[in-house]
Design a protein around this motif. Structure first.
Motif, PDB file in Angstrom:
ATOM      1  N   GLU A 101     -18.758   2.296 -11.732  1.00 41.66           N
ATOM      2  CA  GLU A 101     -18.508   0.709 -11.411  1.00 41.66           C
ATOM      3  C   GLU A 101     -16.969   0.431 -11.875  1.00 41.66           C
ATOM      4  OE1 GLU A 101     -20.341  -1.099  -9.320  1.00 41.66           O
ATOM      5  OE2 GLU A 101     -21.088   0.654  -9.314  1.00 41.66           O
ATOM      6  N   TRP A 102     -16.636   1.104 -12.803  1.00 40.34           N
ATOM      7  CA  TRP A 102     -15.272   0.662 -13.345  1.00 40.34           C
ATOM      8  C   TRP A 102     -14.023   1.493 -12.432  1.00 40.34           C
ATOM      9  CZ3 TRP A 102     -13.264  -2.903 -15.822  1.00 40.34           C
ATOM     10  CH2 TRP A 102     -11.499  -2.893 -16.073  1.00 40.34           C
ATOM     11  N   ILE A 103     -14.373   2.851 -11.985  1.00 41.46           N
ATOM     12  CA  ILE A 103     -13.643   3.292 -11.409  1.00 41.46           C
ATOM     13  C   ILE A 103     -13.560   2.722  -9.699  1.00 41.46           C
ATOM     14  CG2 ILE A 103     -13.359   5.558 -10.066  1.00 41.46           C
ATOM     15  CD1 ILE A 103     -12.445   5.352 -13.150  1.00 41.46           C
ATOM     16  N   ARG A 104     -14.594   2.282  -9.376  1.00 43.14           N
ATOM     17  CA  ARG A 104     -14.704   1.474  -8.082  1.00 43.14           C
ATOM     18  C   ARG A 104     -13.832   0.403  -8.238  1.00 43.14           C
ATOM     19  NH1 ARG A 104     -18.822   1.626  -4.711  1.00 43.14           N
ATOM     20  NH2 ARG A 104     -20.271   2.209  -6.362  1.00 43.14           N
ATOM     21  N   TYR A 105     -13.894  -0.501  -9.269  1.00 42.58           N
ATOM     22  CA  TYR A 105     -13.044  -1.825  -9.427  1.00 42.58           C
ATOM     23  C   TYR A 105     -11.361  -1.172  -9.525  1.00 42.58           C
ATOM     24  CZ  TYR A 105     -10.291  -4.699 -12.194  1.00 42.58           C
ATOM     25  OH  TYR A 105      -8.989  -5.369 -12.719  1.00 42.58           O
ATOM     26  N   GLU A 106     -11.228  -0.185 -10.123  1.00 45.31           N
ATOM     27  CA  GLU A 106      -9.761   0.134 -10.251  1.00 45.31           C
ATOM     28  C   GLU A 106      -9.299   0.701  -8.644  1.00 45.31           C
ATOM     29  OE1 GLU A 106      -7.832  -0.189 -12.467  1.00 45.31           O
ATOM     30  OE2 GLU A 106      -8.045   1.251 -14.469  1.00 45.31           O
TER      31      GLU A 106
ATOM     32  N   ASN B 271      -6.840  -2.092  -5.626  1.00 44.78           N
ATOM     33  CA  ASN B 271      -5.276  -1.592  -4.757  1.00 44.78           C
ATOM     34  C   ASN B 271      -5.547  -2.519  -3.492  1.00 44.78           C
ATOM     35  OD1 ASN B 271      -4.136   0.448  -6.144  1.00 44.78           O
ATOM     36  ND2 ASN B 271      -5.982   1.357  -6.152  1.00 44.78           N
ATOM     37  N   LEU B 272      -6.675  -2.884  -3.113  1.00 48.48           N
ATOM     38  CA  LEU B 272      -6.801  -3.769  -1.843  1.00 48.48           C
ATOM     39  C   LEU B 272      -6.931  -5.151  -2.278  1.00 48.48           C
ATOM     40  CD1 LEU B 272      -9.590  -1.756  -0.042  1.00 48.48           C
ATOM     41  CD2 LEU B 272      -7.174  -1.648   0.338  1.00 48.48           C
ATOM     42  N   LEU B 273      -7.401  -5.630  -3.163  1.00 53.08           N
ATOM     43  CA  LEU B 273      -7.888  -6.837  -3.748  1.00 53.08           C
ATOM     44  C   LEU B 273      -6.652  -7.435  -4.069  1.00 53.08           C
ATOM     45  CD1 LEU B 273     -10.893  -6.586  -5.978  1.00 53.08           C
ATOM     46  CD2 LEU B 273     -10.832  -7.932  -3.713  1.00 53.08           C
ATOM     47  N   PHE B 274      -5.734  -6.789  -4.816  1.00 51.35           N
ATOM     48  CA  PHE B 274      -4.386  -7.515  -5.266  1.00 51.35           C
ATOM     49  C   PHE B 274      -3.211  -7.238  -4.522  1.00 51.35           C
ATOM     50  CE2 PHE B 274      -7.567  -7.505  -8.868  1.00 51.35           C
ATOM     51  CZ  PHE B 274      -7.521  -8.939  -9.011  1.00 51.35           C
TER      52      PHE B 274
ATOM     53  N   ALA C  88      -9.881   8.180 -13.006  1.00 50.34           N
ATOM     54  CA  ALA C  88      -8.964   6.779 -12.846  1.00 50.34           C
ATOM     55  C   ALA C  88      -7.645   7.197 -12.210  1.00 50.34           C
ATOM     56  CB  ALA C  88      -8.756   6.275 -14.002  1.00 50.34           C
ATOM     57  N   ARG C  89      -7.271   8.356 -12.316  1.00 48.93           N
ATOM     58  CA  ARG C  89      -6.140   8.827 -11.635  1.00 48.93           C
ATOM     59  C   ARG C  89      -6.118   8.925 -10.311  1.00 48.93           C
ATOM     60  NH1 ARG C  89      -5.562  12.988 -16.183  1.00 48.93           N
ATOM     61  NH2 ARG C  89      -3.680  12.599 -17.170  1.00 48.93           N
ATOM     62  N   ARG C  90      -7.193   9.206  -9.889  1.00 48.75           N
ATOM     63  CA  ARG C  90      -7.686   8.813  -8.259  1.00 48.75           C
ATOM     64  C   ARG C  90      -7.576   7.553  -7.752  1.00 48.75           C
ATOM     65  NH1 ARG C  90     -12.628  12.025  -6.784  1.00 48.75           N
ATOM     66  NH2 ARG C  90     -11.836  11.729  -4.392  1.00 48.75           N
ATOM     67  N   ALA C  91      -7.640   6.557  -8.820  1.00 49.36           N
ATOM     68  CA  ALA C  91      -7.833   5.041  -8.364  1.00 49.36           C
ATOM     69  C   ALA C  91      -6.274   4.658  -8.363  1.00 49.36           C
ATOM     70  CB  ALA C  91      -8.627   4.560  -8.889  1.00 49.36           C
TER      71      ALA C  91
ATOM     72  N   GLN D 290      -7.096   7.065  -1.156  1.00 52.36           N
ATOM     73  CA  GLN D 290      -7.147   5.584  -0.531  1.00 52.36           C
ATOM     74  C   GLN D 290      -8.326   5.019  -0.761  1.00 52.36           C
ATOM     75  OE1 GLN D 290      -4.732   3.944   0.966  1.00 52.36           O
ATOM     76  NE2 GLN D 290      -3.331   5.436   0.766  1.00 52.36           N
ATOM     77  N   PRO D 291      -8.549   3.761  -1.232  1.00 50.89           N
ATOM     78  CA  PRO D 291      -9.803   2.972  -1.685  1.00 50.89           C
ATOM     79  C   PRO D 291     -10.962   3.501  -0.689  1.00 50.89           C
ATOM     80  CG  PRO D 291      -7.907   1.437  -1.961  1.00 50.89           C
ATOM     81  CD  PRO D 291      -7.374   2.841  -1.460  1.00 50.89           C
ATOM     82  N   PRO D 292     -10.980   3.274   0.649  1.00 52.19           N
ATOM     83  CA  PRO D 292     -12.073   3.565   1.458  1.00 52.19           C
ATOM     84  C   PRO D 292     -12.651   5.084   1.146  1.00 52.19           C
ATOM     85  CG  PRO D 292     -10.378   2.421   2.629  1.00 52.19           C
ATOM     86  CD  PRO D 292      -9.811   2.755   1.461  1.00 52.19           C
ATOM     87  N   VAL D 293     -11.753   5.895   1.078  1.00 55.60           N
ATOM     88  CA  VAL D 293     -12.395   7.154   0.667  1.00 55.60           C
ATOM     89  C   VAL D 293     -12.738   7.494  -0.598  1.00 55.60           C
ATOM     90  CG1 VAL D 293     -11.025   9.746   0.373  1.00 55.60           C
ATOM     91  CG2 VAL D 293     -10.319   8.312   2.105  1.00 55.60           C
ATOM     92  N   LEU D 294     -12.293   6.971  -1.608  1.00 52.10           N
ATOM     93  CA  LEU D 294     -12.844   7.052  -3.006  1.00 52.10           C
ATOM     94  C   LEU D 294     -14.181   6.417  -3.043  1.00 52.10           C
ATOM     95  CD1 LEU D 294     -12.565   8.141  -5.786  1.00 52.10           C
ATOM     96  CD2 LEU D 294     -11.056   6.317  -6.416  1.00 52.10           C
TER      97      LEU D 294
END
Length: 306
Positions: free
Chosen positions: A127-132, A136-139, A163-166, A175-179
Protein backbone atom coordinates in the motif's frame (compact mmCIF):
# COMPACT_ATOMS: atom_id res chain seq x y z
CA UNK A 1 -0.45 31.82 0.28
CA UNK A 2 -3.23 30.62 -1.96
CA UNK A 3 -5.38 27.56 -1.50
CA UNK A 4 -8.46 26.07 -3.11
CA UNK A 5 -11.54 24.57 -1.51
CA UNK A 6 -10.54 20.98 -2.27
CA UNK A 7 -7.66 20.87 0.20
CA UNK A 8 -5.03 21.38 -2.50
CA UNK A 9 -2.77 24.35 -3.26
CA UNK A 10 -3.89 26.99 -5.71
CA UNK A 11 -2.85 27.44 -9.31
CA UNK A 12 0.29 25.53 -10.14
CA UNK A 13 3.48 27.24 -11.18
CA UNK A 14 5.53 24.12 -11.85
CA UNK A 15 5.45 20.38 -11.55
CA UNK A 16 5.89 17.84 -8.77
CA UNK A 17 9.58 17.00 -8.36
CA UNK A 18 9.57 13.57 -6.68
CA UNK A 19 13.05 12.47 -5.66
CA UNK A 20 14.46 9.56 -3.68
CA UNK A 21 17.53 9.14 -1.49
CA UNK A 22 18.72 5.81 -0.10
CA UNK A 23 21.01 5.75 2.93
CA UNK A 24 22.39 3.20 5.32
CA UNK A 25 24.06 5.44 7.90
CA UNK A 26 23.42 8.75 9.62
CA UNK A 27 26.29 10.35 7.74
CA UNK A 28 24.80 9.23 4.43
CA UNK A 29 21.46 10.72 5.48
CA UNK A 30 23.06 14.08 6.18
CA UNK A 31 24.95 13.95 2.88
CA UNK A 32 21.62 13.70 1.05
CA UNK A 33 19.51 15.92 3.30
CA UNK A 34 21.72 18.98 3.75
CA UNK A 35 22.08 19.93 0.06
CA UNK A 36 18.34 19.41 -0.40
CA UNK A 37 17.46 21.71 2.48
CA UNK A 38 19.99 24.27 1.24
CA UNK A 39 18.28 24.17 -2.14
CA UNK A 40 14.96 24.83 -0.43
CA UNK A 41 16.36 27.72 1.59
CA UNK A 42 17.71 29.31 -1.59
CA UNK A 43 14.52 28.80 -3.63
CA UNK A 44 12.69 31.98 -4.53
CA UNK A 45 8.99 32.39 -3.80
CA UNK A 46 8.97 29.49 -1.35
CA UNK A 47 8.38 29.15 2.39
CA UNK A 48 11.18 27.52 4.41
CA UNK A 49 11.81 23.83 3.73
CA UNK A 50 10.47 21.18 6.11
CA UNK A 51 12.22 18.02 7.32
CA UNK A 52 9.97 15.11 8.32
CA UNK A 53 12.16 12.41 9.80
CA UNK A 54 13.04 10.31 12.84
CA UNK A 55 13.85 12.35 15.97
CA UNK A 56 17.51 11.31 15.97
CA UNK A 57 17.96 12.50 12.41
CA UNK A 58 16.13 15.74 13.09
CA UNK A 59 18.53 16.36 15.98
CA UNK A 60 21.50 15.66 13.71
CA UNK A 61 20.13 18.10 11.15
CA UNK A 62 19.69 20.83 13.78
CA UNK A 63 23.23 20.36 15.04
CA UNK A 64 24.74 20.41 11.56
CA UNK A 65 22.67 23.29 10.21
CA UNK A 66 23.66 25.60 13.05
CA UNK A 67 21.94 28.98 12.77
CA UNK A 68 20.18 27.88 9.57
CA UNK A 69 18.17 25.41 11.66
CA UNK A 70 15.94 28.32 12.72
CA UNK A 71 14.85 28.68 9.09
CA UNK A 72 13.82 25.02 8.65
CA UNK A 73 10.66 23.30 9.84
CA UNK A 74 11.07 20.02 11.74
CA UNK A 75 8.36 17.35 12.15
CA UNK A 76 8.74 13.96 13.83
CA UNK A 77 7.77 11.45 11.18
CA UNK A 78 5.75 9.49 13.76
CA UNK A 79 3.46 12.54 13.92
CA UNK A 80 3.16 12.72 10.13
CA UNK A 81 2.73 9.06 9.16
CA UNK A 82 -0.04 8.25 11.61
CA UNK A 83 -2.17 5.79 9.67
CA UNK A 84 -2.62 4.31 6.23
CA UNK A 85 -1.11 5.41 2.93
CA UNK A 86 -4.42 7.12 2.13
CA UNK A 87 -4.13 9.06 5.39
CA UNK A 88 -0.69 10.20 4.22
CA UNK A 89 -2.30 11.59 1.06
CA UNK A 90 -4.73 13.60 3.18
CA UNK A 91 -1.92 14.80 5.45
CA UNK A 92 0.18 15.90 2.49
CA UNK A 93 -2.66 17.66 0.69
CA UNK A 94 -3.73 19.48 3.84
CA UNK A 95 -0.19 20.54 4.65
CA UNK A 96 0.39 21.94 1.17
CA UNK A 97 -2.88 23.85 1.27
CA UNK A 98 -1.95 25.40 4.63
CA UNK A 99 1.78 25.97 4.32
CA UNK A 100 3.05 25.82 0.73
CA UNK A 101 3.82 28.81 -1.43
CA UNK A 102 2.08 29.70 -4.72
CA UNK A 103 1.33 26.60 -6.77
CA UNK A 104 2.32 24.32 -3.90
CA UNK A 105 5.98 25.38 -3.94
CA UNK A 106 7.91 24.02 -0.96
CA UNK A 107 10.77 21.58 -0.31
CA UNK A 108 9.78 18.59 1.83
CA UNK A 109 12.33 16.09 3.12
CA UNK A 110 10.28 13.00 3.99
CA UNK A 111 11.51 9.88 5.77
CA UNK A 112 8.77 7.20 5.98
CA UNK A 113 8.27 5.79 9.47
CA UNK A 114 9.35 2.18 8.93
CA UNK A 115 11.00 1.63 12.30
CA UNK A 116 7.92 2.87 14.14
CA UNK A 117 5.77 0.30 12.38
CA UNK A 118 7.55 -2.82 13.66
CA UNK A 119 6.40 -5.89 11.85
CA UNK A 120 4.95 -3.97 8.92
CA UNK A 121 3.32 -6.60 6.74
CA UNK A 122 3.95 -7.16 3.06
CA UNK A 123 0.46 -5.83 2.47
CA UNK A 124 1.20 -2.59 4.28
CA UNK A 125 4.39 -2.22 2.28
CA UNK A 126 2.45 -2.74 -0.95
CA UNK A 127 0.00 0.00 0.00
CA UNK A 128 2.87 2.37 0.70
CA UNK A 129 4.45 1.71 -2.70
CA UNK A 130 1.03 2.29 -4.29
CA UNK A 131 0.88 5.67 -2.56
CA UNK A 132 4.42 6.58 -3.62
CA UNK A 133 3.55 5.74 -7.23
CA UNK A 134 0.19 7.51 -7.29
CA UNK A 135 1.75 10.61 -5.70
CA UNK A 136 3.29 11.27 -9.11
CA UNK A 137 -0.23 11.74 -10.48
CA UNK A 138 -1.92 13.23 -7.42
CA UNK A 139 0.58 16.04 -6.98
CA UNK A 140 1.68 16.34 -10.61
CA UNK A 141 0.29 19.88 -11.13
CA UNK A 142 2.01 21.33 -8.09
CA UNK A 143 5.45 22.88 -7.73
CA UNK A 144 6.33 20.80 -4.67
CA UNK A 145 9.82 19.30 -4.39
CA UNK A 146 9.90 16.15 -2.26
CA UNK A 147 12.89 14.04 -1.29
CA UNK A 148 11.79 10.65 0.07
CA UNK A 149 14.57 9.29 2.27
CA UNK A 150 14.71 5.51 2.66
CA UNK A 151 16.83 3.98 5.42
CA UNK A 152 18.03 0.52 4.37
CA UNK A 153 18.45 -0.37 8.05
CA UNK A 154 14.69 -0.25 8.60
CA UNK A 155 12.96 -0.32 5.21
CA UNK A 156 14.71 -3.40 3.84
CA UNK A 157 15.98 -4.13 0.32
CA UNK A 158 12.66 -5.32 -1.15
CA UNK A 159 10.89 -2.12 -0.10
CA UNK A 160 13.73 0.08 -1.36
CA UNK A 161 13.79 -1.70 -4.71
CA UNK A 162 10.03 -1.28 -5.08
CA UNK A 163 10.21 2.38 -4.03
CA UNK A 164 12.79 3.06 -6.74
CA UNK A 165 10.17 2.03 -9.30
CA UNK A 166 7.85 4.70 -7.89
CA UNK A 167 10.35 7.58 -8.14
CA UNK A 168 11.38 9.29 -11.39
CA UNK A 169 15.10 9.58 -12.00
CA UNK A 170 16.06 6.24 -10.43
CA UNK A 171 16.61 4.46 -13.74
CA UNK A 172 13.93 1.86 -12.97
CA UNK A 173 10.91 4.17 -12.73
CA UNK A 174 7.57 2.75 -13.86
CA UNK A 175 4.65 4.95 -14.88
CA UNK A 176 2.00 4.81 -12.13
CA UNK A 177 -0.67 2.96 -14.18
CA UNK A 178 1.87 0.25 -15.00
CA UNK A 179 3.09 -0.21 -11.44
CA UNK A 180 -0.40 -0.04 -9.93
CA UNK A 181 -1.72 -2.62 -12.42
CA UNK A 182 1.13 -4.90 -11.38
CA UNK A 183 0.28 -4.46 -7.71
CA UNK A 184 -3.38 -5.14 -8.42
CA UNK A 185 -2.58 -8.25 -10.45
CA UNK A 186 -1.98 -10.12 -7.19
CA UNK A 187 -5.29 -11.94 -6.53
CA UNK A 188 -7.09 -11.43 -3.25
CA UNK A 189 -7.63 -14.45 -1.01
CA UNK A 190 -11.13 -15.80 -1.68
CA UNK A 191 -13.84 -15.10 0.91
CA UNK A 192 -14.54 -18.01 3.24
CA UNK A 193 -17.48 -20.27 2.40
CA UNK A 194 -19.03 -19.11 5.66
CA UNK A 195 -19.14 -15.47 4.55
CA UNK A 196 -22.50 -13.85 5.24
CA UNK A 197 -24.54 -12.26 2.45
CA UNK A 198 -25.93 -8.90 3.43
CA UNK A 199 -29.05 -7.41 1.81
CA UNK A 200 -27.77 -3.82 1.66
CA UNK A 201 -24.71 -1.75 2.63
CA UNK A 202 -26.62 -0.34 5.60
CA UNK A 203 -26.84 -3.87 7.02
CA UNK A 204 -23.12 -3.66 7.81
CA UNK A 205 -24.00 -1.82 11.03
CA UNK A 206 -26.01 -4.60 12.63
CA UNK A 207 -23.66 -7.29 11.30
CA UNK A 208 -20.44 -5.69 12.57
CA UNK A 209 -22.02 -4.68 15.89
CA UNK A 210 -23.11 -8.27 16.28
CA UNK A 211 -19.46 -9.31 16.01
CA UNK A 212 -18.57 -7.01 18.87
CA UNK A 213 -17.45 -3.89 17.01
CA UNK A 214 -18.16 -0.89 19.27
CA UNK A 215 -21.19 1.15 18.25
CA UNK A 216 -19.23 4.21 17.06
CA UNK A 217 -16.89 2.01 15.01
CA UNK A 218 -19.79 0.07 13.53
CA UNK A 219 -21.40 3.34 12.46
CA UNK A 220 -18.18 4.65 10.90
CA UNK A 221 -17.49 1.35 9.13
CA UNK A 222 -21.02 1.33 7.74
CA UNK A 223 -20.59 4.86 6.42
CA UNK A 224 -17.39 3.82 4.72
CA UNK A 225 -19.09 0.88 2.99
CA UNK A 226 -22.16 2.94 2.03
CA UNK A 227 -19.94 5.63 0.49
CA UNK A 228 -18.11 3.05 -1.63
CA UNK A 229 -21.35 1.42 -2.74
CA UNK A 230 -23.05 4.71 -3.54
CA UNK A 231 -20.12 6.02 -5.59
CA UNK A 232 -19.47 2.84 -7.57
CA UNK A 233 -22.73 0.87 -7.50
CA UNK A 234 -25.04 -0.71 -8.33
CA UNK A 235 -23.96 -3.57 -6.11
CA UNK A 236 -24.76 -7.11 -7.17
CA UNK A 237 -23.70 -8.85 -3.94
CA UNK A 238 -22.33 -8.01 -0.50
CA UNK A 239 -20.22 -10.55 1.40
CA UNK A 240 -19.17 -10.15 5.05
CA UNK A 241 -16.73 -12.08 7.22
CA UNK A 242 -13.98 -11.73 9.82
CA UNK A 243 -13.84 -10.96 13.53
CA UNK A 244 -14.00 -7.59 15.24
CA UNK A 245 -12.20 -5.29 14.74
CA UNK A 246 -10.89 -6.90 11.51
CA UNK A 247 -14.31 -6.98 9.84
CA UNK A 248 -14.26 -7.45 6.07
CA UNK A 249 -16.84 -6.48 3.47
CA UNK A 250 -16.66 -7.28 -0.23
CA UNK A 251 -18.85 -5.32 -2.62
CA UNK A 252 -19.34 -7.08 -5.93
CA UNK A 253 -20.24 -4.39 -8.40
CA UNK A 254 -22.09 -4.37 -11.69
CA UNK A 255 -19.48 -2.17 -13.38
CA UNK A 256 -15.76 -1.53 -13.34
CA UNK A 257 -14.09 1.17 -11.24
CA UNK A 258 -11.33 1.68 -13.83
CA UNK A 259 -9.60 4.56 -12.03
CA UNK A 260 -6.32 4.02 -10.16
CA UNK A 261 -6.87 7.30 -8.28
CA UNK A 262 -10.33 6.34 -6.99
CA UNK A 263 -10.45 7.33 -3.34
CA UNK A 264 -7.08 9.09 -3.34
CA UNK A 265 -8.19 12.48 -4.71
CA UNK A 266 -9.24 14.84 -1.89
CA UNK A 267 -12.93 15.84 -2.10
CA UNK A 268 -14.09 19.47 -2.40
CA UNK A 269 -14.52 19.70 1.37
CA UNK A 270 -12.25 18.37 4.08
CA UNK A 271 -15.27 17.82 6.32
CA UNK A 272 -16.48 14.19 6.57
CA UNK A 273 -19.78 14.58 4.76
CA UNK A 274 -21.89 12.35 2.48
CA UNK A 275 -20.76 12.14 -1.13
CA UNK A 276 -17.05 11.58 -0.52
CA UNK A 277 -17.11 8.06 -1.97
CA UNK A 278 -13.96 5.95 -1.72
CA UNK A 279 -12.06 8.91 -0.24
CA UNK A 280 -13.95 8.45 3.02
CA UNK A 281 -13.64 4.67 2.74
CA UNK A 282 -9.87 4.88 2.41
CA UNK A 283 -9.58 7.36 5.26
CA UNK A 284 -11.60 5.16 7.62
CA UNK A 285 -10.52 1.62 6.77
CA UNK A 286 -7.15 -0.05 7.30
CA UNK A 287 -7.29 -1.68 3.86
CA UNK A 288 -9.25 -0.98 0.69
CA UNK A 289 -8.64 -3.27 -2.27
CA UNK A 290 -10.15 -2.61 -5.68
CA UNK A 291 -10.04 -5.29 -8.34
CA UNK A 292 -11.56 -4.84 -11.77
CA UNK A 293 -12.68 -8.02 -13.47
CA UNK A 294 -12.28 -9.05 -17.09
CA UNK A 295 -13.58 -6.58 -19.71
CA UNK A 296 -17.33 -6.38 -19.35
CA UNK A 297 -17.28 -7.68 -15.77
CA UNK A 298 -17.85 -5.66 -12.65
CA UNK A 299 -15.30 -4.82 -10.00
CA UNK A 300 -14.80 -5.93 -6.43
CA UNK A 301 -14.17 -3.51 -3.59
CA UNK A 302 -12.95 -5.23 -0.44
CA UNK A 303 -12.65 -3.19 2.74
CA UNK A 304 -11.25 -4.18 6.12
CA UNK A 305 -12.00 -1.94 9.06
CA UNK A 306 -8.89 -2.60 11.16
Amino acid sequence: MSSSTNGRPGAALGHFDHRMAVFGSDDAFLAAALPFLAEGLAAADEPPPVAIAAPARLAALRDTLGTDAKKVGFIDHADWYTGTAANAVAQGAGFLAAHAGPGGRIHLLMEPDWAGRAGRSARESTEWIRYESLANLLFAPFGTTALCAYDTRTAGPAVVDAARRAHPGTGVYEQPPVLVRELDAVPLPPPPLSAARLPAPEAVHAWSAGLGLPAADAELFTRAVVEAATAHGPVAEILAWGEAPACLIELRLCRAVDDPLAGFVPPPSAEPAPGQGLWLTRQVCAYVDVRDGAPGDGAKIRVQYA
